[in-house]
Design an enzyme around this catalytic site. Structure first.
Site, PDB file in Angstrom:
ATOM      1  N   ARG A   1       0.747  -1.072  -0.018  1.00 39.85           N
ATOM      2  CA  ARG A   1       0.125   0.054  -0.009  1.00 39.85           C
ATOM      3  C   ARG A   1       1.037   1.257   0.069  1.00 39.85           C
ATOM      4  O   ARG A   1       1.783   1.171   0.698  1.00 39.85           O
ATOM      5  CB  ARG A   1      -0.910   0.015   1.295  1.00 39.85           C
ATOM      6  CG  ARG A   1      -2.195  -0.649   1.158  1.00 39.85           C
ATOM      7  CD  ARG A   1      -2.956  -0.311   0.061  1.00 39.85           C
ATOM      8  NE  ARG A   1      -4.267  -1.094  -0.122  1.00 39.85           N
ATOM      9  CZ  ARG A   1      -4.627  -1.990  -0.805  1.00 39.85           C
ATOM     10  NH1 ARG A   1      -3.557  -2.375  -1.920  1.00 39.85           N
ATOM     11  NH2 ARG A   1      -5.669  -2.605  -1.041  1.00 39.85           N
TER      12      ARG A   1
ATOM     13  N   GLU B   1      -3.807   7.177  -4.687  1.00 43.85           N
ATOM     14  CA  GLU B   1      -4.231   6.920  -6.080  1.00 43.85           C
ATOM     15  C   GLU B   1      -5.475   7.659  -6.699  1.00 43.85           C
ATOM     16  O   GLU B   1      -6.316   7.462  -5.946  1.00 43.85           O
ATOM     17  CB  GLU B   1      -4.035   5.359  -6.167  1.00 43.85           C
ATOM     18  CG  GLU B   1      -3.024   4.806  -5.735  1.00 43.85           C
ATOM     19  CD  GLU B   1      -2.859   3.176  -5.666  1.00 43.85           C
ATOM     20  OE1 GLU B   1      -4.005   2.612  -6.051  1.00 43.85           O
ATOM     21  OE2 GLU B   1      -1.844   2.700  -5.044  1.00 43.85           O
TER      22      GLU B   1
ATOM     23  N   HIS C   1      -0.665   0.833 -10.173  1.00 44.45           N
ATOM     24  CA  HIS C   1      -1.147  -0.419  -9.116  1.00 44.45           C
ATOM     25  C   HIS C   1      -1.743  -1.652 -10.084  1.00 44.45           C
ATOM     26  O   HIS C   1      -2.931  -1.725 -10.313  1.00 44.45           O
ATOM     27  CB  HIS C   1      -2.386   0.299  -8.652  1.00 44.45           C
ATOM     28  CG  HIS C   1      -2.814  -0.441  -7.227  1.00 44.45           C
ATOM     29  ND1 HIS C   1      -3.391   0.052  -6.140  1.00 44.45           N
ATOM     30  CD2 HIS C   1      -2.631  -1.947  -7.119  1.00 44.45           C
ATOM     31  CE1 HIS C   1      -3.546  -0.942  -5.303  1.00 44.45           C
ATOM     32  NE2 HIS C   1      -3.535  -1.969  -5.633  1.00 44.45           N
TER      33      HIS C   1
END
Ligand code: 8YV
Length: 322
Positions: A234, A263, A281
């Site tokens: 993360r 994000e 991601h």
């Protein structure tokens, strides 16, 4: 009687929506003329929520639904759901473990190789025509040969990464909340001490208050000028300002990041670093793996609707597997 209707607050993959719509009980919030009015009038009927990462399913959010019994999260990481609050209020939270482990570990290895051997930079060199005009891409100063990797959070994904790295000849150590039995790798109780001893820091750590910015200036300095940071867990785990500074000033050698704190925003300071490899991601993002994750969201809710135990409840909430 138990509330049996299902809410999808934000858009999710068609496999999930189709699977849940087949129950005849799904409400997609984005399809409602007035979502607020819908929630006011129907909150009491909602027993299940299918959640993606784009919404904070916290205490105030969940308390809108007095009969909520299950939140099925799309993703193994569930930092966007307040699982402690849910557990205290008898609400089950499920996630999508196991089905994505190997895919994410593959991505971690790809990102590591890209970063340490400067593969994106050398590809850019070729595409710019420099191979012909200037000659070969410079030899890389770093290599995986003879290196030690420190894994931050040796869970299922961390172990799958460790296994791959062992076959690459990389030595493995780890840091986490506690030492694990039956693990052949050296344990460090201090992240900074581990960072001092390793060449690569591989973060697989989950998000949340307990891990926020634990990879900070001190840890990066300990990793040192030939050190490489990879983050597949993360974004919030890394202090991005400290990292951009460390990359710019050669406090560390390079970083490979698949995740970011806010994000899809990526800080301009990181974008500007030629020694950073940045991915949007994509850790689990193959159709194969996302379909398995989506099906698990559906199956957890279907199990709830038919009165069975959920398949993959998280540790903080009822029916925990651990
Ligand atoms: C997904 C992830 O990108 O499982 C996780 O925790 O971070 C990824 O697999 C995410 O869940 C999609 O929203």
């Amino acid at each position: 009687m138990t509330a049996q209707e299902i809410l999808a607050p934000t858009r999710m993959m068609p496999l999930i929506i189709d699977g849940l719509r087949a129950t005849g009980k799904l409400h997609c919030l984005w399809e409602k003329d007035d979502p607020e009015v819908f929630l006011r009038e129907n909150a009491v009927k909602i027993g299940a929520i299918a959640a993606g990462a784009h919404i904070a399913v916290n205490g105030p959010y969940m308390s809108q639904f007095p009969n909520l019994k299950i939140v099925a999260n799309f993703g193994v990481g569930y930092d966007s759901v307040d699982a402690n609050w849910a557990g205290k209020h008898g609400i089950i939270v499920t996630n999508t473990p196991d089905v994505l482990t190997e895919e994410v570990a593959d991505t971690a290895l790809g990102l590591l190789l890209m970063t340490i051997r400067e593969l994106p930079q050398s590809e850019r060199w070729l595409r710019a025509g420099f191979w012909e005009s200037k000659g070969p891409y410079p030899l890389t100063r770093n290599t995986l040969r003879g290196k030690t990797m420190g894994i931050l959070a040796l869970g299922r994904i961390g172990k799958a990464i460790a296994k791959r790295c062992e076959s690459f000849g990389v030595s493995i150590v780890y840091h986490g909340r506690s030492a694990q039995k039956d693990v052949p790798y050296r344990y460090y109780s201090s992240l900074v001490e581990m960072a001092k001893d390793v060449d690569i820091l591989m973060s697989v750590a989950p998000g949340g208050d307990g891990t926020k910015h634990i990879i900070n200036h001190e840890v990066l300095q300990a990793l040192g000028p030939m050190g490489v940071l990879i983050n597949i867990g993360r974004g919030s785990v890394v202090d991005e300002a400290a990292l951009a500074n460390a990359l710019k000033n050669n406090v560390i050698f390079a970083a490979g990041l698949d995740v970011f704190e806010h994000e899809p925003h990526v800080p301009a300071d990181l974008m500007a670093c030629e020694n950073a490899v940045l991915l949007p991601h994509v850790g689990s993002a193959s159709i194969h793996t996302r379909n398995l994750m989506g099906q698990l969201v559906v199956d957890n809710i279907l199990a709830f609707l038919s009165g069975k135990n959920p398949l993959t409840p998280v540790s903080e909430t009822p029916f925990s597997r651990w």
